[in-house]
Motif scaffolding. Sequence first.
Motif, PDB file in Angstrom:
ATOM      1  N   ASN A  93      -2.410  59.997  24.714  1.00 46.81           N
ATOM      2  CA  ASN A  93      -2.573  61.466  24.750  1.00 46.81           C
ATOM      3  C   ASN A  93      -1.348  61.919  25.768  1.00 46.81           C
ATOM      4  OD1 ASN A  93      -4.910  59.854  23.309  1.00 46.81           O
ATOM      5  ND2 ASN A  93      -5.689  60.054  26.060  1.00 46.81           N
ATOM      6  N   PHE A  94      -1.615  63.584  24.968  1.00 45.31           N
ATOM      7  CA  PHE A  94      -0.358  64.837  24.833  1.00 45.31           C
ATOM      8  C   PHE A  94      -1.235  64.797  26.943  1.00 45.31           C
ATOM      9  CE2 PHE A  94       0.660  69.279  25.143  1.00 45.31           C
ATOM     10  CZ  PHE A  94       1.947  68.363  25.264  1.00 45.31           C
ATOM     11  N   ASP A  95       0.343  65.074  27.209  1.00 39.49           N
ATOM     12  CA  ASP A  95       0.071  65.278  28.212  1.00 39.49           C
ATOM     13  C   ASP A  95       0.802  66.575  28.580  1.00 39.49           C
ATOM     14  OD1 ASP A  95      -0.008  65.988  31.432  1.00 39.49           O
ATOM     15  OD2 ASP A  95       1.744  63.474  32.043  1.00 39.49           O
ATOM     16  N   ALA A  96      -0.404  67.973  29.667  1.00 37.86           N
ATOM     17  CA  ALA A  96      -0.563  69.047  29.658  1.00 37.86           C
ATOM     18  C   ALA A  96      -0.139  68.774  30.522  1.00 37.86           C
ATOM     19  CB  ALA A  96      -1.320  70.094  29.300  1.00 37.86           C
ATOM     20  N   ASN A  97       0.550  68.796  31.773  1.00 39.70           N
ATOM     21  CA  ASN A  97       0.914  68.744  32.907  1.00 39.70           C
ATOM     22  C   ASN A  97       2.373  67.685  32.776  1.00 39.70           C
ATOM     23  OD1 ASN A  97      -0.488  68.982  34.127  1.00 39.70           O
ATOM     24  ND2 ASN A  97      -1.729  67.425  34.808  1.00 39.70           N
ATOM     25  N   SER A  98       2.843  67.769  31.344  1.00 36.61           N
ATOM     26  CA  SER A  98       4.370  66.854  31.755  1.00 36.61           C
ATOM     27  C   SER A  98       5.692  68.530  30.837  1.00 36.61           C
ATOM     28  CB  SER A  98       4.328  66.004  30.132  1.00 36.61           C
ATOM     29  OG  SER A  98       4.566  66.967  29.243  1.00 36.61           O
ATOM     30  N   PHE A  99       4.980  69.417  31.244  1.00 40.95           N
ATOM     31  CA  PHE A  99       6.202  70.518  30.670  1.00 40.95           C
ATOM     32  C   PHE A  99       5.865  72.229  31.661  1.00 40.95           C
ATOM     33  CE2 PHE A  99       3.082  71.399  27.056  1.00 40.95           C
ATOM     34  CZ  PHE A  99       2.675  72.328  27.406  1.00 40.95           C
ATOM     35  N   ASP A 100       6.573  72.830  31.169  1.00 46.88           N
ATOM     36  CA  ASP A 100       6.401  74.110  32.371  1.00 46.88           C
ATOM     37  C   ASP A 100       6.799  74.719  31.791  1.00 46.88           C
ATOM     38  OD1 ASP A 100       5.833  76.109  33.920  1.00 46.88           O
ATOM     39  OD2 ASP A 100       7.118  75.351  36.091  1.00 46.88           O
ATOM     40  N   PRO A 101       5.654  76.272  30.595  1.00 46.26           N
ATOM     41  CA  PRO A 101       6.150  77.081  30.093  1.00 46.26           C
ATOM     42  C   PRO A 101       6.599  77.942  30.422  1.00 46.26           C
ATOM     43  CG  PRO A 101       3.793  76.515  29.569  1.00 46.26           C
ATOM     44  CD  PRO A 101       4.551  75.271  30.654  1.00 46.26           C
ATOM     45  N   ASN A 102       6.615  78.190  31.973  1.00 41.58           N
ATOM     46  CA  ASN A 102       7.203  79.377  32.724  1.00 41.58           C
ATOM     47  C   ASN A 102       8.744  78.792  34.201  1.00 41.58           C
ATOM     48  OD1 ASN A 102       4.733  80.590  32.413  1.00 41.58           O
ATOM     49  ND2 ASN A 102       3.678  79.219  33.859  1.00 41.58           N
ATOM     50  N   LEU A 103       9.016  78.480  33.026  1.00 40.20           N
ATOM     51  CA  LEU A 103      10.725  77.633  33.894  1.00 40.20           C
ATOM     52  C   LEU A 103      11.236  79.075  33.968  1.00 40.20           C
ATOM     53  CD1 LEU A 103      12.338  74.436  31.964  1.00 40.20           C
ATOM     54  CD2 LEU A 103      11.121  74.588  34.529  1.00 40.20           C
ATOM     55  N   LYS A 104      12.381  79.337  34.704  1.00 41.61           N
ATOM     56  CA  LYS A 104      12.635  80.219  35.790  1.00 41.61           C
ATOM     57  C   LYS A 104      13.779  80.082  35.056  1.00 41.61           C
ATOM     58  CE  LYS A 104      10.267  81.707  40.085  1.00 41.61           C
ATOM     59  NZ  LYS A 104      10.555  81.369  41.446  1.00 41.61           N
ATOM     60  N   ASN A 108       5.396  69.407  40.034  1.00 42.18           N
ATOM     61  CA  ASN A 108       5.683  69.944  38.622  1.00 42.18           C
ATOM     62  C   ASN A 108       5.196  71.460  39.327  1.00 42.18           C
ATOM     63  OD1 ASN A 108       2.580  69.321  38.369  1.00 42.18           O
ATOM     64  ND2 ASN A 108       2.780  68.909  36.264  1.00 42.18           N
ATOM     65  N   GLN A 109       4.365  72.510  38.369  1.00 41.67           N
ATOM     66  CA  GLN A 109       4.164  73.471  38.998  1.00 41.67           C
ATOM     67  C   GLN A 109       2.660  73.676  39.390  1.00 41.67           C
ATOM     68  OE1 GLN A 109       4.758  72.271  35.852  1.00 41.67           O
ATOM     69  NE2 GLN A 109       3.927  73.573  34.239  1.00 41.67           N
ATOM     70  N   PHE A 110       2.680  72.151  38.841  1.00 38.63           N
ATOM     71  CA  PHE A 110       0.355  71.964  40.017  1.00 38.63           C
ATOM     72  C   PHE A 110       0.141  70.797  40.456  1.00 38.63           C
ATOM     73  CE2 PHE A 110       0.815  72.896  34.742  1.00 38.63           C
ATOM     74  CZ  PHE A 110      -0.802  73.739  34.968  1.00 38.63           C
ATOM     75  N   GLY A 111       2.103  70.329  41.344  1.00 36.84           N
ATOM     76  CA  GLY A 111       1.998  69.693  42.215  1.00 36.84           C
ATOM     77  C   GLY A 111       1.467  68.400  41.797  1.00 36.84           C
ATOM     78  N   VAL A 112       1.337  68.350  40.989  1.00 33.85           N
ATOM     79  CA  VAL A 112       1.647  66.598  40.000  1.00 33.85           C
ATOM     80  C   VAL A 112       3.012  65.465  39.980  1.00 33.85           C
ATOM     81  CG1 VAL A 112       0.744  65.875  38.195  1.00 33.85           C
ATOM     82  CG2 VAL A 112      -0.751  66.736  39.031  1.00 33.85           C
ATOM     83  N   LEU A 113       3.265  64.964  40.277  1.00 28.41           N
ATOM     84  CA  LEU A 113       4.364  64.023  39.711  1.00 28.41           C
ATOM     85  C   LEU A 113       4.762  63.544  38.706  1.00 28.41           C
ATOM     86  CD1 LEU A 113       6.887  62.679  41.474  1.00 28.41           C
ATOM     87  CD2 LEU A 113       5.623  60.843  41.487  1.00 28.41           C
ATOM     88  N   SER A 152       7.887  63.441  35.326  1.00 26.45           N
ATOM     89  CA  SER A 152       9.077  63.615  34.715  1.00 26.45           C
ATOM     90  C   SER A 152       9.474  64.963  33.746  1.00 26.45           C
ATOM     91  CB  SER A 152      10.090  62.636  34.402  1.00 26.45           C
ATOM     92  OG  SER A 152      11.489  62.006  34.381  1.00 26.45           O
ATOM     93  N   SER A 153      10.365  65.878  33.888  1.00 25.52           N
ATOM     94  CA  SER A 153      10.098  66.534  33.007  1.00 25.52           C
ATOM     95  C   SER A 153      11.941  68.268  33.555  1.00 25.52           C
ATOM     96  CB  SER A 153       9.043  67.357  33.299  1.00 25.52           C
ATOM     97  OG  SER A 153       8.212  68.571  33.941  1.00 25.52           O
ATOM     98  N   PHE A 154      12.059  69.332  32.919  1.00 25.92           N
ATOM     99  CA  PHE A 154      12.398  70.033  33.503  1.00 25.92           C
ATOM    100  C   PHE A 154      11.617  71.365  34.129  1.00 25.92           C
ATOM    101  CE2 PHE A 154      14.723  68.420  29.085  1.00 25.92           C
ATOM    102  CZ  PHE A 154      15.698  68.343  29.506  1.00 25.92           C
ATOM    103  N   LYS A 155      12.681  70.851  35.541  1.00 26.98           N
ATOM    104  CA  LYS A 155      11.865  72.067  36.616  1.00 26.98           C
ATOM    105  C   LYS A 155      12.616  72.382  37.070  1.00 26.98           C
ATOM    106  CE  LYS A 155       8.366  68.232  38.073  1.00 26.98           C
ATOM    107  NZ  LYS A 155       9.303  67.170  36.907  1.00 26.98           N
ATOM    108  N   ASN A 156      12.955  73.866  38.370  1.00 24.14           N
ATOM    109  CA  ASN A 156      13.629  74.687  38.705  1.00 24.14           C
ATOM    110  C   ASN A 156      14.037  74.489  39.823  1.00 24.14           C
ATOM    111  OD1 ASN A 156      11.655  77.374  37.404  1.00 24.14           O
ATOM    112  ND2 ASN A 156      14.032  77.023  36.587  1.00 24.14           N
ATOM    113  N   ILE A 157      15.003  73.734  40.194  1.00 23.65           N
ATOM    114  CA  ILE A 157      15.833  73.629  41.645  1.00 23.65           C
ATOM    115  C   ILE A 157      15.956  74.389  41.599  1.00 23.65           C
ATOM    116  CG2 ILE A 157      17.813  72.294  42.857  1.00 23.65           C
ATOM    117  CD1 ILE A 157      18.006  70.254  40.477  1.00 23.65           C
ATOM    118  N   ASP A 158      15.600  75.101  43.534  1.00 19.13           N
ATOM    119  CA  ASP A 158      15.967  76.337  44.005  1.00 19.13           C
ATOM    120  C   ASP A 158      17.025  76.946  44.037  1.00 19.13           C
ATOM    121  OD1 ASP A 158      12.540  76.113  44.971  1.00 19.13           O
ATOM    122  OD2 ASP A 158      12.953  74.668  45.394  1.00 19.13           O
ATOM    123  N   ARG A 159      17.705  75.540  45.062  1.00 17.86           N
ATOM    124  CA  ARG A 159      19.143  76.714  44.932  1.00 17.86           C
ATOM    125  C   ARG A 159      20.503  75.340  44.882  1.00 17.86           C
ATOM    126  NH1 ARG A 159      20.772  80.824  49.522  1.00 17.86           N
ATOM    127  NH2 ARG A 159      19.742  81.787  47.698  1.00 17.86           N
TER     128      ARG A 159
END
Length: 208
Positions: free
Chosen positions: A18-29, A69-74, A76-83
């Motif tokens: 099933n499609f995993d709604a937590n597997s991407f982040d449309p709010n990437l900075k 991710n943005q929901f605190g769920v582990l 594997s996806s594109f994420k922002n690394i702070d620095r």
Amino acid sequence: RFPTVGELFQGKLDALGNFDANSFDPNLKPETSTDANLLVRHDFGPVRMTGSLFYQSVDDAIFSLQGLNQFGVLTSSFKNIDRVRQYGVELIAEARDVLVPGLDIDANVAWIDETTIRNRALPASEGVRFPRIPEWRINGDIRYRINDALKVSLGARYASRPNTDLLGTQRGDTYGYTSEFLILDTRLTWDLNDQVQEVDGNSGQPSQ
């Protein structure tokens, strides 16, 4: 650098197909960086030497990793690394008509340190060398003008083995890893006339 459409919306299927709604982040900075570079150059007759000191600090670097991710769920996806911070030094040498007329040499060596400074998505990666960035890079090229129409060159490229993942645990010469390399190439260039040039080259990695 703004995130691409794929980085923003490329989702995945879960273990049940099933499609995993937590597997991407449309709010990437977008990535933002602070950069500084100091160049010093001097000519020693036919030889030009250039030294470069450089620094870069990237906030919200976009990278694919397994972490929170943005929901605190582990996931594997594109994420922002702070620095992520990078600094290093490069030395460049350019020489013309060395020893004999027509013999030119270009070479450069660079040392780079790139480290994950802060990463809330994967805190264990903090203080670890950032993936895919070799500590050492060396390039060299020797060219000889046999005559006005015919030139031959020999080049070499080397890069030390970088980390393949953010934790620095994936290193080696096997499928899927980024390895150390040494590549040699040769080229013969013939100017047939003022508009047409023929190039014959060969590139290969020596056995180790």
